[in-house]
Design an enzyme around this catalytic site. Structure first.
Site, PDB file in Angstrom:
ATOM      1  N   TYR A  99      61.913 -53.999  18.278  1.00 46.42           N
ATOM      2  CA  TYR A  99      62.040 -53.700  19.695  1.00 46.42           C
ATOM      3  C   TYR A  99      60.810 -53.396  20.683  1.00 46.42           C
ATOM      4  O   TYR A  99      60.313 -53.971  21.555  1.00 46.42           O
ATOM      5  CB  TYR A  99      63.074 -52.748  20.079  1.00 46.42           C
ATOM      6  CG  TYR A  99      64.500 -52.959  19.674  1.00 46.42           C
ATOM      7  CD1 TYR A  99      65.396 -53.784  20.357  1.00 46.42           C
ATOM      8  CD2 TYR A  99      65.016 -52.517  18.389  1.00 46.42           C
ATOM      9  CE1 TYR A  99      66.606 -54.292  19.986  1.00 46.42           C
ATOM     10  CE2 TYR A  99      66.177 -52.986  17.842  1.00 46.42           C
ATOM     11  CZ  TYR A  99      67.118 -53.655  18.779  1.00 46.42           C
ATOM     12  OH  TYR A  99      68.354 -54.006  18.064  1.00 46.42           O
ATOM     13  N   ASN A 122      72.667 -60.097  25.791  1.00 45.13           N
ATOM     14  CA  ASN A 122      72.319 -61.454  25.403  1.00 45.13           C
ATOM     15  C   ASN A 122      73.571 -62.391  25.477  1.00 45.13           C
ATOM     16  O   ASN A 122      74.338 -62.132  24.851  1.00 45.13           O
ATOM     17  CB  ASN A 122      71.558 -61.582  24.178  1.00 45.13           C
ATOM     18  CG  ASN A 122      71.217 -62.863  23.829  1.00 45.13           C
ATOM     19  OD1 ASN A 122      71.459 -64.038  24.627  1.00 45.13           O
ATOM     20  ND2 ASN A 122      70.792 -63.151  22.516  1.00 45.13           N
ATOM     21  N   CYS A 130      68.875 -62.896  19.055  1.00 45.96           N
ATOM     22  CA  CYS A 130      68.635 -61.093  19.009  1.00 45.96           C
ATOM     23  C   CYS A 130      68.873 -60.836  17.588  1.00 45.96           C
ATOM     24  O   CYS A 130      68.664 -59.511  17.529  1.00 45.96           O
ATOM     25  CB  CYS A 130      69.674 -60.585  20.214  1.00 45.96           C
ATOM     26  SG  CYS A 130      71.298 -61.210  19.963  1.00 45.96           S
ATOM     27  N   HIS A 131      69.561 -61.486  16.727  1.00 43.44           N
ATOM     28  CA  HIS A 131      69.631 -60.876  15.482  1.00 43.44           C
ATOM     29  C   HIS A 131      68.264 -60.698  14.857  1.00 43.44           C
ATOM     30  O   HIS A 131      68.441 -59.914  13.841  1.00 43.44           O
ATOM     31  CB  HIS A 131      70.487 -61.869  14.578  1.00 43.44           C
ATOM     32  CG  HIS A 131      70.070 -63.229  14.491  1.00 43.44           C
ATOM     33  ND1 HIS A 131      70.250 -64.235  15.415  1.00 43.44           N
ATOM     34  CD2 HIS A 131      69.349 -63.771  13.467  1.00 43.44           C
ATOM     35  CE1 HIS A 131      69.941 -65.232  15.033  1.00 43.44           C
ATOM     36  NE2 HIS A 131      69.291 -65.142  13.807  1.00 43.44           N
ATOM     37  N   GLU A 157      68.333 -67.091   7.291  1.00 43.13           N
ATOM     38  CA  GLU A 157      66.889 -67.747   7.488  1.00 43.13           C
ATOM     39  C   GLU A 157      66.049 -67.434   6.686  1.00 43.13           C
ATOM     40  O   GLU A 157      64.956 -67.388   6.622  1.00 43.13           O
ATOM     41  CB  GLU A 157      66.868 -67.167   9.033  1.00 43.13           C
ATOM     42  CG  GLU A 157      67.649 -67.695   9.828  1.00 43.13           C
ATOM     43  CD  GLU A 157      67.293 -67.097  11.363  1.00 43.13           C
ATOM     44  OE1 GLU A 157      66.297 -66.268  11.649  1.00 43.13           O
ATOM     45  OE2 GLU A 157      68.090 -67.344  12.285  1.00 43.13           O
TER      46      GLU A 157
END
Length: 171
Positions: A99, A122, A130-131, A157
């Site tokens: 963050y 979001n 945002c993950h 990912e």
């Protein structure tokens, strides 16, 4: 007054995703569970037509074939929220940012808490990823779809952020 949004559901490994927008842009993506779970709003109409490309890209993302979404988007928030959401879109696939790092990227280095609040609002999670935002200590923090979903998306990912202490399994 803007016309009501259209919506549909897209199947995914994490459950049905609600997508909504109009003929020109995707505006909403909601999870099937977690605090981000929500259904269609009053006045929305079900229509699969406007979302064929969004559905195709979401399916390609979950198949590991798409690393960055290329969809027309429309979102409305405060100027600060919109800066955060644009910054989320720039976090590369498979990488994470804290963050605080996102706060520094948008020119507000002392605003890591505010970045967290903006990320929590979001309207297009996964598309605006945002993950990929984690705590300064590398641990997973809150996520509208729930921490198991966040873990799943990061692992999809190829990122193992938070894995040793999170002890969360894939969905």
């Amino acid at each position: 007054m803007a016309p009501p949004l259209s919506y549909t559901y897209v199947e995914s490994p994490i459950g049905l995703l609600l997508v909504a927008g109009d003929e020109t842009a995707l505006q909403v993506l909601k999870f099937p569970g977690g605090r981000g779970a929500d259904g269609p709003q009053p006045g929305w109409r079900r229509d699969n037509g406007p979302f064929a490309e969004a559905a195709r890209q979401i399916e390609a993302y979950f198949a590991g074939e798409l690393r960055r979404f290329d969809l027309p988007l429309r979102f409305r928030g405060s100027p600060f929220q919109e800066r955060v959401w644009h910054a989320l879109a720039d976090i590369p696939y498979g990488e994470t940012r804290s963050y605080g790092e996102v706060a520094a990227l948008i020119g507000a280095p002392e605003a890591s808490r505010a970045v967290g609040l903006a990320a929590g609002r979001n309207p297009l999670p996964i598309v605006l990823p945002c993950h990929r935002v984690i705590g300064a200590n590398g641990q997973l923090t809150g996520f509208g779809g729930g921490l198991p979903t966040k873990t799943f998306l990061l692992r999809l990912e190829g990122n193992r952020a938070g894995a040793p202490s999170a002890q969360l399994s894939l969905l």
